[in-house]
Design a protein around this motif. Sequence first.
Motif, PDB file in Angstrom:
ATOM      1  N   TRP A 135       0.768  -1.069   0.084  1.00  0.00           N
ATOM      2  CA  TRP A 135       0.115   0.171   0.012  1.00  0.00           C
ATOM      3  C   TRP A 135       0.937   1.153  -0.020  1.00  0.00           C
ATOM      4  N   VAL A 136       2.012   1.189   0.596  1.00  0.00           N
ATOM      5  CA  VAL A 136       2.862   2.300   0.669  1.00  0.00           C
ATOM      6  C   VAL A 136       3.385   2.483  -0.791  1.00  0.00           C
ATOM      7  N   THR A 137       3.875   1.586  -1.416  1.00  0.00           N
ATOM      8  CA  THR A 137       4.329   1.803  -2.742  1.00  0.00           C
ATOM      9  C   THR A 137       3.273   2.072  -3.718  1.00  0.00           C
ATOM     10  N   LEU A 138       2.102   1.650  -3.619  1.00  0.00           N
ATOM     11  CA  LEU A 138       1.004   2.021  -4.313  1.00  0.00           C
ATOM     12  C   LEU A 138       0.522   3.412  -4.438  1.00  0.00           C
ATOM     13  N   ILE A 139       0.567   3.804  -2.874  1.00  0.00           N
ATOM     14  CA  ILE A 139       0.210   5.530  -2.673  1.00  0.00           C
ATOM     15  C   ILE A 139       1.512   6.309  -3.367  1.00  0.00           C
ATOM     16  N   PHE A 140       2.706   5.998  -3.335  1.00  0.00           N
ATOM     17  CA  PHE A 140       3.656   6.647  -4.125  1.00  0.00           C
ATOM     18  C   PHE A 140       3.781   6.536  -5.226  1.00  0.00           C
ATOM     19  N   ALA A 141       3.398   5.580  -6.020  1.00  0.00           N
ATOM     20  CA  ALA A 141       3.456   5.027  -7.335  1.00  0.00           C
ATOM     21  C   ALA A 141       2.337   6.279  -8.050  1.00  0.00           C
ATOM     22  N   ILE A 142       1.282   6.128  -7.362  1.00  0.00           N
ATOM     23  CA  ILE A 142       0.216   7.135  -7.882  1.00  0.00           C
ATOM     24  C   ILE A 142       0.619   8.492  -7.890  1.00  0.00           C
ATOM     25  N   ILE A 143       1.166   8.764  -6.634  1.00  0.00           N
ATOM     26  CA  ILE A 143       1.806  10.281  -6.368  1.00  0.00           C
ATOM     27  C   ILE A 143       2.670  10.606  -7.621  1.00  0.00           C
ATOM     28  N   GLN A 144       3.617   9.661  -8.015  1.00  0.00           N
ATOM     29  CA  GLN A 144       4.622   9.895  -9.105  1.00  0.00           C
ATOM     30  C   GLN A 144       4.055  10.014 -10.358  1.00  0.00           C
ATOM     31  N   PHE A 145       2.966   9.003 -10.631  1.00  0.00           N
ATOM     32  CA  PHE A 145       2.481   8.833 -11.966  1.00  0.00           C
ATOM     33  C   PHE A 145       1.852  10.340 -12.270  1.00  0.00           C
ATOM     34  N   ASN A 146       1.179  11.024 -11.370  1.00  0.00           N
ATOM     35  CA  ASN A 146       0.431  11.985 -11.253  1.00  0.00           C
ATOM     36  C   ASN A 146       1.494  13.419 -11.491  1.00  0.00           C
ATOM     37  N   GLY A 147       2.720  12.970 -11.554  1.00  0.00           N
ATOM     38  CA  GLY A 147       3.724  14.145 -11.733  1.00  0.00           C
ATOM     39  C   GLY A 147       4.007  14.897 -10.492  1.00  0.00           C
ATOM     40  N   THR A 148       3.471  14.584  -9.330  1.00  0.00           N
ATOM     41  CA  THR A 148       3.619  15.399  -7.908  1.00  0.00           C
ATOM     42  C   THR A 148       5.156  15.317  -7.617  1.00  0.00           C
ATOM     43  N   ARG A 149       5.513  16.410  -7.176  1.00  0.00           N
ATOM     44  CA  ARG A 149       7.098  16.545  -6.786  1.00  0.00           C
ATOM     45  C   ARG A 149       7.271  16.814  -5.380  1.00  0.00           C
ATOM     46  N   ARG A 150       8.379  16.581  -4.808  1.00  0.00           N
ATOM     47  CA  ARG A 150       8.514  16.684  -3.320  1.00  0.00           C
ATOM     48  C   ARG A 150       8.095  18.032  -2.949  1.00  0.00           C
ATOM     49  N   LYS A 151       8.087  19.166  -3.576  1.00  0.00           N
ATOM     50  CA  LYS A 151       7.981  20.339  -3.297  1.00  0.00           C
ATOM     51  C   LYS A 151       6.394  20.727  -3.090  1.00  0.00           C
ATOM     52  N   ASP A 152       5.675  19.860  -4.039  1.00  0.00           N
ATOM     53  CA  ASP A 152       4.349  20.094  -4.083  1.00  0.00           C
ATOM     54  C   ASP A 152       3.586  19.368  -3.098  1.00  0.00           C
ATOM     55  N   LEU A 153       4.418  18.259  -2.295  1.00  0.00           N
ATOM     56  CA  LEU A 153       3.771  17.936  -0.874  1.00  0.00           C
ATOM     57  C   LEU A 153       4.416  18.565   0.045  1.00  0.00           C
ATOM     58  N   GLY A 154       4.988  19.513  -0.089  1.00  0.00           N
ATOM     59  CA  GLY A 154       5.301  20.217   1.216  1.00  0.00           C
ATOM     60  C   GLY A 154       6.415  19.514   2.009  1.00  0.00           C
ATOM     61  N   LEU A 155       7.088  18.525   1.466  1.00  0.00           N
ATOM     62  CA  LEU A 155       8.213  17.896   1.958  1.00  0.00           C
ATOM     63  C   LEU A 155       9.621  18.852   2.030  1.00  0.00           C
ATOM     64  N   GLN A 156      10.249  18.654   3.089  1.00  0.00           N
ATOM     65  CA  GLN A 156      11.473  19.667   3.479  1.00  0.00           C
ATOM     66  C   GLN A 156      12.624  19.320   2.326  1.00  0.00           C
ATOM     67  N   PRO A 157      13.153  20.328   1.943  1.00  0.00           N
ATOM     68  CA  PRO A 157      14.238  20.066   0.836  1.00  0.00           C
ATOM     69  C   PRO A 157      15.547  19.658   1.759  1.00  0.00           C
ATOM     70  N   TRP A 158      16.287  18.884   0.905  1.00  0.00           N
ATOM     71  CA  TRP A 158      17.560  18.523   1.716  1.00  0.00           C
ATOM     72  C   TRP A 158      18.332  19.496   2.119  1.00  0.00           C
ATOM     73  N   SER A 159      19.036  19.579   3.080  1.00  0.00           N
ATOM     74  CA  SER A 159      20.049  20.271   3.371  1.00  0.00           C
ATOM     75  C   SER A 159      21.290  19.726   4.234  1.00  0.00           C
ATOM     76  N   PRO A 160      22.446  20.316   4.381  1.00  0.00           N
ATOM     77  CA  PRO A 160      23.263  19.647   4.909  1.00  0.00           C
ATOM     78  C   PRO A 160      23.165  19.408   6.583  1.00  0.00           C
ATOM     79  N   ALA A 161      22.137  20.372   7.234  1.00  0.00           N
ATOM     80  CA  ALA A 161      21.855  19.937   8.656  1.00  0.00           C
ATOM     81  C   ALA A 161      21.081  18.773   8.662  1.00  0.00           C
ATOM     82  N   MET A 162      20.646  18.047   7.669  1.00  0.00           N
ATOM     83  CA  MET A 162      20.078  16.697   7.623  1.00  0.00           C
ATOM     84  C   MET A 162      21.045  15.472   7.850  1.00  0.00           C
ATOM     85  N   LEU A 163      22.285  15.844   7.591  1.00  0.00           N
ATOM     86  CA  LEU A 163      23.339  14.748   7.477  1.00  0.00           C
ATOM     87  C   LEU A 163      23.256  14.094   8.827  1.00  0.00           C
ATOM     88  N   PRO A 164      23.223  12.585   8.897  1.00  0.00           N
ATOM     89  CA  PRO A 164      23.299  11.980  10.101  1.00  0.00           C
ATOM     90  C   PRO A 164      24.783  12.239  10.588  1.00  0.00           C
TER      91      PRO A 164
END
Length: 330
Positions: A135-164
Amino acid sequence: MSTLTDRYVFTALRSIPEGQRGDIERELRGSITDDVEARVEGGQAPADAETAVLTELGDPARLAAQYSGRPLYLIGPDLFLDWWRLLKTLAIIITPFSFVGSVVVRMALEPGDPAVAFGAAIGTAINVLVHLGFWVTLIFAIIQFNGTRRKDLGLQPWSPAMLPQIPRKSQVSLGDTITTVVFIAFFIGLLLWQRIGSLLYLNGEPVLVLQEGLWSFWLPYVIVLLVIEAGFTVVLYLTGRWTYAFAAVNTILALAFMVPVLWLLATDQVFDWTFLTNMDWEPDASTWIAGITAAAVLLISVWDIGDGFRKAAKVSRQTPAASMPAVPSN
């Protein structure tokens, strides 16, 4: 009679939205015509030139996907890491709790057959894991198929502060986390089993081991504490390393378990000693059973507290050089 170019353009356009077909058809035909004419001027026969140009363009369905911006994969590189992190997190949290829930339900239905209960719980956990993946893969596949990008989902862009943090020997591994959560789930299952069945069976009959009065407060208290401990273990894994704050929380949880249990053992409020009458044990068996249990609780709790602070101290000593003040260069 249609030419190869007509057939190619038709095949490419049929998977493109109607409103875009006119412009794409003119662009595609113009590109094919120019390339064919260039090859003919170079001495190639028209039919051979047309075949060569269409071969280089490749599968028309793939070309159509490029024109329409439609991906030809389930999870593309833009969302792949978000999919993987979410899937791992859900698997770590939900799978163990599904195991515990299945054990409780099965033991309620068949309290006299623990093998069936735990076997079914393992099957349920595996089934939950498979469904999570699907189900997680299916949801992401639908999001990807519709051309939705990370920025459209409001996800935080990567930054050096996120390095582990740099991996350390004292980090909690995924294997340790799963083992701890499964052990806690197993222990909770045993306590709940005592409520609806028994920890001990003699001649096929359940024998009460823990005092029934514990269910008025202390056993629910221990179960809630164990659930919090499981959550703490997951948070520790997601954070990636021990700190003194985590060691302090671990100490509080250990003391919240150790102190009441030792007091209950000292005041003889844990075991229902009537089960000894059904066994050929010495009269003073209750003394050493309580003593061994108290020693085990004390030893495990003290070791757990000390181990938490040991790991936090080790991490503190291994602070990366990058976190130290920089030395000015001349």
